[in-house]
Design a protein around this motif. Structure first.
Motif, PDB file in Angstrom:
ATOM      1  N   TYR A 223       5.953  43.176   7.525  1.00 12.08           N
ATOM      2  CA  TYR A 223       7.370  42.473   6.728  1.00 12.08           C
ATOM      3  C   TYR A 223       7.035  41.543   5.648  1.00 12.08           C
ATOM      4  CZ  TYR A 223       9.944  44.823  10.760  1.00 12.08           C
ATOM      5  OH  TYR A 223      10.141  45.398  11.494  1.00 12.08           O
TER       6      TYR A 223
ATOM      7  N   GLU B 132       8.573  38.948   5.019  1.00  9.29           N
ATOM      8  CA  GLU B 132       8.996  37.639   5.614  1.00  9.29           C
ATOM      9  C   GLU B 132       9.473  37.904   6.801  1.00  9.29           C
ATOM     10  OE1 GLU B 132      11.391  34.950   3.546  1.00  9.29           O
ATOM     11  OE2 GLU B 132      12.796  36.542   2.845  1.00  9.29           O
ATOM     12  N   LEU B 133       9.367  36.957   7.979  1.00  6.56           N
ATOM     13  CA  LEU B 133       9.770  37.089   9.072  1.00  6.56           C
ATOM     14  C   LEU B 133      10.954  36.307   9.163  1.00  6.56           C
ATOM     15  CD1 LEU B 133       6.614  36.508  11.618  1.00  6.56           C
ATOM     16  CD2 LEU B 133       7.782  38.644  10.526  1.00  6.56           C
ATOM     17  N   LYS B 134      12.090  36.828   9.878  1.00  2.00           N
ATOM     18  CA  LYS B 134      13.409  36.317  10.151  1.00  2.00           C
ATOM     19  C   LYS B 134      12.922  35.025  11.204  1.00  2.00           C
ATOM     20  CE  LYS B 134      16.209  40.238   9.215  1.00  2.00           C
ATOM     21  NZ  LYS B 134      17.190  41.239   9.987  1.00  2.00           N
ATOM     22  N   ALA B 135      13.728  33.877  11.067  1.00  2.00           N
ATOM     23  CA  ALA B 135      13.965  33.007  12.149  1.00  2.00           C
ATOM     24  C   ALA B 135      14.375  33.658  13.543  1.00  2.00           C
ATOM     25  CB  ALA B 135      14.822  31.873  11.790  1.00  2.00           C
TER      26      ALA B 135
ATOM     27  N   LYS C 154      15.784  34.432  16.854  1.00  2.00           N
ATOM     28  CA  LYS C 154      17.476  33.890  17.773  1.00  2.00           C
ATOM     29  C   LYS C 154      16.737  33.161  18.900  1.00  2.00           C
ATOM     30  CE  LYS C 154      19.403  38.524  16.838  1.00  2.00           C
ATOM     31  NZ  LYS C 154      20.052  39.580  17.543  1.00  2.00           N
TER      32      LYS C 154
END
Length: 280
Positions: free
Chosen positions: A202, A204-207, A209
């Motif tokens: 990816y 960037e990585l999502k924050a 949950k």
């Protein structure tokens, strides 16, 4: 330890009890569900399907089978076994459903590790017919069912444990089929799970949950446990199998997948959160 047949199935069309008659499960209203020659039964009515062939496809099932049989997630299976059999000195019979069983690796591990004093009834259920077919071919002890977590084809209060591993929990259904004091055992991906692989595929990585600490309605949390370890995937095939058994294969863009294909080996973090939830 003995594995006893599980017989508390409910008709997926009207909820009434199913009775085994030869090679078919039948209810009083005349609905009938044949046991396939491989040993599983299809209890997912066509009107409850969201697609023609729901769940994991053949390729995903084969990849997961190879990956799990190589022992890469054995520490998760060990933690699951400890959570399921935590009370083994007092429970001489245990009926257990794996809701989203895949090709049956975890259910088979439980059967192998069960205490000698415990008689088990085991049911593996998955919405993917390919997963259930693979499970039925590999492991003959449990009952294998094509079905949905949203409408479990099980009679009320028939189970002591419901497992849901990296799956889709439906807590009202879990509460319905569990006996009073029965437990749901969940394993979910932690925030760092496979981080190194995700950083490669990816941009960037999502924050992550933030997990909710509140127990779902009808349940009390009795244990939480983090399973975390470093795992080295030794070759391209192991990396490809891990990708193929996760949603990342379909979420990542072509250039991210191409970067993963160039790898000869990869060390990743495995982080899984295990919860035991007791039915109130």
């Amino acid at each position: 330890m003995a594995i006893n047949p599980f017989e508390a199935f409910a008709c997926p069309l009207d909820g009434s009890a199913l009775q085994l008659n030869g090679r078919s499960w039948q209810c009083e209203a005349g609905h009938s569900f044949d046991i396939a020659r491989q040993g599983y039964v299809h209890l997912l009515p066509v009107q409850n399907k969201r697609s023609k062939d729901p769940g994991d496809n053949k390729e995903m099932v084969s990849a997961r089978q190879r990956f799990l049989n190589a022992g890469f997630y054995q520490p998760i299976a060990e933690a699951l076994s400890s959570a399921v059999f935590h009370n083994n000195d007092r429970e001489t019979t245990l009926a257990c459903l794996d809701a989203g069983c895949g090709e049956g690796y975890y259910m088979h591990y439980l059967a192998e590790k069960a205490p000698d004093t415990t008689d088990l009834s085991l049911v593996g259920l998955d919405i993917s017919k390919w997963a259930v077919l693979a499970a039925a071919k590999q492991y003959k002890g449990p009952a294998w069912v094509v079905g949905s977590n949203a409408n479990l084809p099980v009679l009320p209060e028939a189970l002591d444990r419901v497992l849901c591993l990296f799956g889709f929990p439906v807590y009202p259904e879990f509460a319905r089929v569990l006996r009073s004091g029965g437990e749901a055992v969940l394993v979910e991906a932690g925030p760092d799970h496979l981080r190194e692989l995700r950083e490669i595929i990816y941009p960037e990585l999502k924050a992550p949950k933030q997990p909710s600490n509140a127990a779902p309605d009808g349940f009390t949390t009795v244990e939480t446990n983090v399973i975390r370890y470093s795992l080295t995937l030794p070759n391209k095939n192991a990396i490809a199998d891990l990708l193929a058994m996760t949603p990342h294969l379909y979420r990542a863009r072509a250039e991210g997948l191409a970067r993963a294909e160039e790898l000869d080996s990869l060390t990743v973090t495995v982080e899984a959160n295990l919860k035991r939830l007791k039915k109130n």
